[in-house]
Write an enzyme that holds these catalytic residues in place. Structure first.
Site, PDB file in Angstrom:
ATOM      1  N   ASP A   1       0.838  -1.201   0.000  1.00 11.93           N
ATOM      2  CA  ASP A   1       0.000   0.000   0.000  1.00 11.93           C
ATOM      3  C   ASP A   1       0.873   1.250   0.000  1.00 11.93           C
ATOM      4  O   ASP A   1       1.673   1.456   0.920  1.00 11.93           O
ATOM      5  CB  ASP A   1      -0.887   0.004   1.257  1.00 11.93           C
ATOM      6  CG  ASP A   1      -1.726   1.264   1.347  1.00 11.93           C
ATOM      7  OD1 ASP A   1      -2.586   1.458   0.470  1.00 11.93           O
ATOM      8  OD2 ASP A   1      -1.508   2.073   2.286  1.00 11.93           O
TER       9      ASP A   1
ATOM     10  N   TYR B   1       3.360   9.731   0.624  1.00 10.99           N
ATOM     11  CA  TYR B   1       4.249   9.093   1.607  1.00 10.99           C
ATOM     12  C   TYR B   1       5.702   9.455   1.289  1.00 10.99           C
ATOM     13  O   TYR B   1       6.183   9.247   0.179  1.00 10.99           O
ATOM     14  CB  TYR B   1       4.071   7.571   1.635  1.00 10.99           C
ATOM     15  CG  TYR B   1       2.704   7.124   2.136  1.00 10.99           C
ATOM     16  CD1 TYR B   1       1.866   8.003   2.839  1.00 10.99           C
ATOM     17  CD2 TYR B   1       2.240   5.835   1.923  1.00 10.99           C
ATOM     18  CE1 TYR B   1       0.625   7.611   3.292  1.00 10.99           C
ATOM     19  CE2 TYR B   1       0.984   5.429   2.382  1.00 10.99           C
ATOM     20  CZ  TYR B   1       0.188   6.331   3.057  1.00 10.99           C
ATOM     21  OH  TYR B   1      -1.049   5.931   3.514  1.00 10.99           O
TER      22      TYR B   1
ATOM     23  N   ARG C   1      -8.400  11.029   0.613  1.00 10.89           N
ATOM     24  CA  ARG C   1      -9.302  11.648   1.606  1.00 10.89           C
ATOM     25  C   ARG C   1     -10.313  12.507   0.880  1.00 10.89           C
ATOM     26  O   ARG C   1      -9.938  13.232  -0.048  1.00 10.89           O
ATOM     27  CB  ARG C   1      -8.511  12.550   2.562  1.00 10.89           C
ATOM     28  CG  ARG C   1      -8.316  11.922   3.896  1.00 10.89           C
ATOM     29  CD  ARG C   1      -7.630  12.823   4.880  1.00 10.89           C
ATOM     30  NE  ARG C   1      -7.061  11.998   5.918  1.00 10.89           N
ATOM     31  CZ  ARG C   1      -7.761  11.402   6.868  1.00 10.89           C
ATOM     32  NH1 ARG C   1      -9.066  11.599   6.935  1.00 10.89           N
ATOM     33  NH2 ARG C   1      -7.177  10.643   7.752  1.00 10.89           N
TER      34      ARG C   1
ATOM     35  N   SER D   1      -3.402   1.839  10.353  1.00  8.71           N
ATOM     36  CA  SER D   1      -2.988   1.857  11.771  1.00  8.71           C
ATOM     37  C   SER D   1      -3.580   0.681  12.560  1.00  8.71           C
ATOM     38  O   SER D   1      -4.158   0.886  13.643  1.00  8.71           O
ATOM     39  CB  SER D   1      -3.352   3.183  12.447  1.00  8.71           C
ATOM     40  OG  SER D   1      -2.592   4.237  11.911  1.00  8.71           O
TER      41      SER D   1
ATOM     42  N   LEU E   1      -2.223  -1.504  14.369  1.00 13.74           N
ATOM     43  CA  LEU E   1      -1.601  -1.722  15.683  1.00 13.74           C
ATOM     44  C   LEU E   1      -1.728  -0.480  16.562  1.00 13.74           C
ATOM     45  O   LEU E   1      -1.016  -0.348  17.564  1.00 13.74           O
ATOM     46  CB  LEU E   1      -0.111  -2.073  15.521  1.00 13.74           C
ATOM     47  CG  LEU E   1       0.202  -3.379  14.763  1.00 13.74           C
ATOM     48  CD1 LEU E   1       1.717  -3.575  14.650  1.00 13.74           C
ATOM     49  CD2 LEU E   1      -0.417  -4.580  15.468  1.00 13.74           C
TER      50      LEU E   1
ATOM     51  N   GLY F   1       2.037  -1.179   9.438  1.00  9.96           N
ATOM     52  CA  GLY F   1       2.900  -0.012   9.265  1.00  9.96           C
ATOM     53  C   GLY F   1       4.333  -0.239   9.692  1.00  9.96           C
ATOM     54  O   GLY F   1       5.156   0.661   9.562  1.00  9.96           O
ATOM     55  N   THR F   2       4.654  -1.428  10.173  1.00  8.82           N
ATOM     56  CA  THR F   2       6.016  -1.620  10.662  1.00  8.82           C
ATOM     57  C   THR F   2       7.014  -1.647   9.516  1.00  8.82           C
ATOM     58  O   THR F   2       6.691  -2.049   8.401  1.00  8.82           O
ATOM     59  CB  THR F   2       6.136  -2.928  11.468  1.00  8.82           C
ATOM     60  OG1 THR F   2       7.436  -2.962  12.067  1.00  8.82           O
ATOM     61  CG2 THR F   2       5.919  -4.164  10.611  1.00  8.82           C
TER      62      THR F   2
HETATM   63  N1  LIG Z   1      -5.447   5.868   4.187  1.00  7.90           N
HETATM   64  C1  LIG Z   1      -4.951   6.653   5.131  1.00  7.90           C
HETATM   65  O1  LIG Z   1      -5.433   7.765   5.386  1.00  7.90           O
HETATM   66  C2  LIG Z   1      -3.779   6.142   5.925  1.00  7.90           C
HETATM   67  C3  LIG Z   1      -3.315   6.852   7.052  1.00  7.90           C
HETATM   68  C4  LIG Z   1      -2.233   6.334   7.758  1.00  7.90           C
HETATM   69  C5  LIG Z   1      -1.617   5.158   7.334  1.00  7.90           C
HETATM   70  N2  LIG Z   1      -2.072   4.498   6.210  1.00  7.90           N
HETATM   71  C6  LIG Z   1      -1.473   3.218   5.743  1.00  7.90           C
HETATM   72  O2  LIG Z   1      -1.504   2.308   6.819  1.00  7.90           O
HETATM   73  C7  LIG Z   1      -0.198   1.820   7.072  1.00  7.90           C
HETATM   74  C8  LIG Z   1      -0.058   1.536   8.529  1.00  7.90           C
HETATM   75  O3  LIG Z   1      -0.226   2.715   9.279  1.00  7.90           O
HETATM   76  P1  LIG Z   1       0.536   2.922  10.652  1.00  7.90           P
HETATM   77  O4  LIG Z   1       1.999   2.991  10.403  1.00  7.90           O
HETATM   78  O5  LIG Z   1      -0.100   4.058  11.332  1.00  7.90           O
HETATM   79  O6  LIG Z   1       0.131   1.516  11.341  1.00  7.90           O
HETATM   80  P2  LIG Z   1       0.484   0.683  12.645  1.00  7.90           P
HETATM   81  O7  LIG Z   1       0.902  -0.669  12.164  1.00  7.90           O
HETATM   82  O8  LIG Z   1      -0.666   0.787  13.583  1.00  7.90           O
HETATM   83  O9  LIG Z   1       1.688   1.433  13.332  1.00  7.90           O
HETATM   84  C9  LIG Z   1       3.026   1.196  12.932  1.00  7.90           C
HETATM   85  C10 LIG Z   1       3.925   2.005  13.813  1.00  7.90           C
HETATM   86  O10 LIG Z   1       3.764   1.565  15.168  1.00  7.90           O
HETATM   87  C11 LIG Z   1       5.002   1.108  15.662  1.00  7.90           C
HETATM   88  N3  LIG Z   1       4.745  -0.074  16.503  1.00  7.90           N
HETATM   89  C12 LIG Z   1       3.880  -1.063  16.241  1.00  7.90           C
HETATM   90  N4  LIG Z   1       3.890  -1.970  17.266  1.00  7.90           N
HETATM   91  C13 LIG Z   1       4.791  -1.535  18.162  1.00  7.90           C
HETATM   92  C14 LIG Z   1       5.254  -2.028  19.411  1.00  7.90           C
HETATM   93  N5  LIG Z   1       4.787  -3.162  19.919  1.00  7.90           N
HETATM   94  N6  LIG Z   1       6.182  -1.322  20.057  1.00  7.90           N
HETATM   95  C15 LIG Z   1       6.669  -0.176  19.517  1.00  7.90           C
HETATM   96  N7  LIG Z   1       6.279   0.348  18.329  1.00  7.90           N
HETATM   97  C16 LIG Z   1       5.340  -0.318  17.666  1.00  7.90           C
HETATM   98  C17 LIG Z   1       5.817   0.740  14.425  1.00  7.90           C
HETATM   99  O11 LIG Z   1       7.186   0.822  14.745  1.00  7.90           O
HETATM  100  P3  LIG Z   1       8.276  -0.144  13.998  1.00  7.90           P
HETATM  101  O12 LIG Z   1       8.414   0.371  12.599  1.00  7.90           O
HETATM  102  O13 LIG Z   1       9.463   0.028  14.853  1.00  7.90           O
HETATM  103  O14 LIG Z   1       7.726  -1.530  14.015  1.00  7.90           O
HETATM  104  C18 LIG Z   1       5.382   1.799  13.445  1.00  7.90           C
HETATM  105  O15 LIG Z   1       6.044   3.022  13.675  1.00  7.90           O
HETATM  106  C19 LIG Z   1       0.740   2.887   6.507  1.00  7.90           C
HETATM  107  O16 LIG Z   1       2.019   2.389   6.173  1.00  7.90           O
HETATM  108  C20 LIG Z   1      -0.022   3.315   5.296  1.00  7.90           C
HETATM  109  O17 LIG Z   1       0.221   2.414   4.221  1.00  7.90           O
HETATM  110  C21 LIG Z   1      -3.155   4.976   5.526  1.00  7.90           C
END
Ligand SMILES: NC(=O)c1ccc[n+]([C@@H]2O[C@H](COP(=O)([O-])OP(=O)(O)OC[C@H]3O[C@@H](n4cnc5c(N)ncnc54)[C@H](OP(=O)(O)O)[C@@H]3O)[C@@H](O)[C@H]2O)c1
Length: 325
Positions: free
Chosen positions: A57, A62, A136, A233, A235, A289-290
């Site tokens: 994705d 980004y 959005r 998001s 996680l 998102g990791t």
């Molecule tokens: N459509 C939209 O509007 C929208 C908005 C935001 C995101 N997205 C998409 O969704 C994806 C995921 O979003 P997200 O990055 O917010 O998702 P997420 O998977 O909820 O969060 C990932 C972040 O949390 C950290 N993390 C997760 N578990 C952890 C733990 N146990 N301890 C410490 N840190 C932890 C990760 O660090 P590490 O990297 O160190 O693992 C990373 O920085 C994005 O890459 C993007 O493709 C879409």
């Protein structure tokens, strides 16, 4: 890895998707790509391959384009990879000063959609996207213009399928009424803390609904029309990985329960958070998102965890900070 077929498409995709927002050094305008970013992208793709994730994705914003650019560099090194993976990207959010002197805004105009896709394909070094999402909602959108852009992108072979992100049922219905092909995905924030997608279903007829969040009918619309719901998001951005010091009571209680479930199921806390989403019968696809291979492995354990109805509701009740109504 469990594979699912996206309704209305011929795409067989992994149940877990990889979000590419963490590639290319973040959103800072001044970052320049280095060999370290290349190495991070290689490791990211290696880890995905190892665990059987084939869905990536992206969004044109980004890393201000760098996430796609660095991903494209790795694709050029590994040309045989392209036909084995599914690439989704998004457009419609515009930064301030794009071009100079303009404000941050949304833009679903025909020209912006067409120009965005050309730029996305150039950065990725590919001739097509499997899926394009509108990122959005644009307050000034015109269904006819979007439909025209989609038709041009589809007939030129640049985009195979279309979807949306952060849209409610009414917005999807409006857009769909102009399109000849079905919208195939809606990407929305969904996780144990950001749980409007299930809270909405128990808020009806309550004197003080706890979390209406605009979801009314959206889950049902997507399920009835075969629209894949993707969870961004999933996680909760790592909130449950911390110490919980200074966190509100519901997060502390839910966090303790997540750990308790992880022990009982002999799995990871990441797997429990994702299993909570996977349990939903809508067949939600979490977008991880990791950018760490070890955390990715911890996440993929989710596909072999089956939470009971009782475990699912206990986690939900703890996260919402109240029992069911
Ligand atoms: N459509 C939209 O509007 C929208 C908005 C935001 C995101 N997205 C998409 O969704 C994806 C995921 O979003 P997200 O990055 O917010 O998702 P997420 O998977 O909820 O969060 C990932 C972040 O949390 C950290 N993390 C997760 N578990 C952890 C733990 N146990 N301890 C410490 N840190 C932890 C990760 O660090 P590490 O990297 O160190 O693992 C990373 O920085 C994005 O890459 C993007 O493709 C879409």
């Amino acid at each position: 890895m469990e594979m699912i077929k996206i309704p209305h498409t011929d795409l067989e995709v992994s149940r877990l998707a990889m979000g590419c927002m963490g590639l290319g050094g973040g959103f800072d305008a001044d970052t320049v790509l280095t060999s370290e970013h290349d190495q991070q992208a290689r490791a990211f793709l290696d880890a995905a391959d190892e665990v059987g994730v084939n869905f990536f994705d992206h969004a044109n914003i980004y890393g201000r384009g760098r996430s796609e650019e660095v991903f494209g560099r790795v694709l050029r090194e590994r040309p045989s990879l392209r036909d084995r993976i599914i690439i989704q990207s998004k457009c419609g959010i515009r930064w301030e000063n794009d071009p100079h002197g303009t404000p941050q805004r949304f833009d679903f105009s025909r020209d912006h959609i067409l120009e965005s896709v050309d730029a996305i394909l150039a950065r990725l070094g590919t001739d097509r996207l499997e899926i394009l999402l509108l990122h959005r909602p644009d307050c000034l959108w015109e269904g006819e213009e979007i439909a025209d852009a989609f038709q041009k992108l589809h007939s030129s072979g640049k985009v195979r399928y279309f979807g949306v992100s952060n849209q409610n049922r009414f917005q999807m219905e409006y857009l769909q009424s102009f399109l000849s092909a079905p919208l195939v995905a809606n990407q929305v924030e969904m996780n144990l803390l950001h749980h409007g997608f299930v809270e909405v279903g128990i808020s009806f007829n309550q004197s003080s609904p706890r979390y209406p969040d605009g979801w009314e009918g959206t889950m049902e619309y997507c399920r009835m029309n075969g629209v894949l719901l993707q969870a961004w998001s999933p996680l909760a951005q790592g909130v449950f990985g911390g110490t919980f010091d200074g966190q509100p009571e519901n997060i502390r209680k839910a966090g303790a329960l997540v750990r308790e479930n992880a022990e009982r199921h002999r799995t990871t806390t990441e797997a429990i958070l994702l299993a909570w989403l996977l349990k939903h019968p809508a067949k939600i696809q979490p977008v991880l998102g990791t950018s760490r291979p070890d955390r990715l492995r911890a996440c993929t354990k989710a596909v072999s965890v089956s939470l009971s109805r009782e475990e699912w509701y206990s986690l939900f009740a703890a996260a919402r900070g109240a029992p069911m109504p």
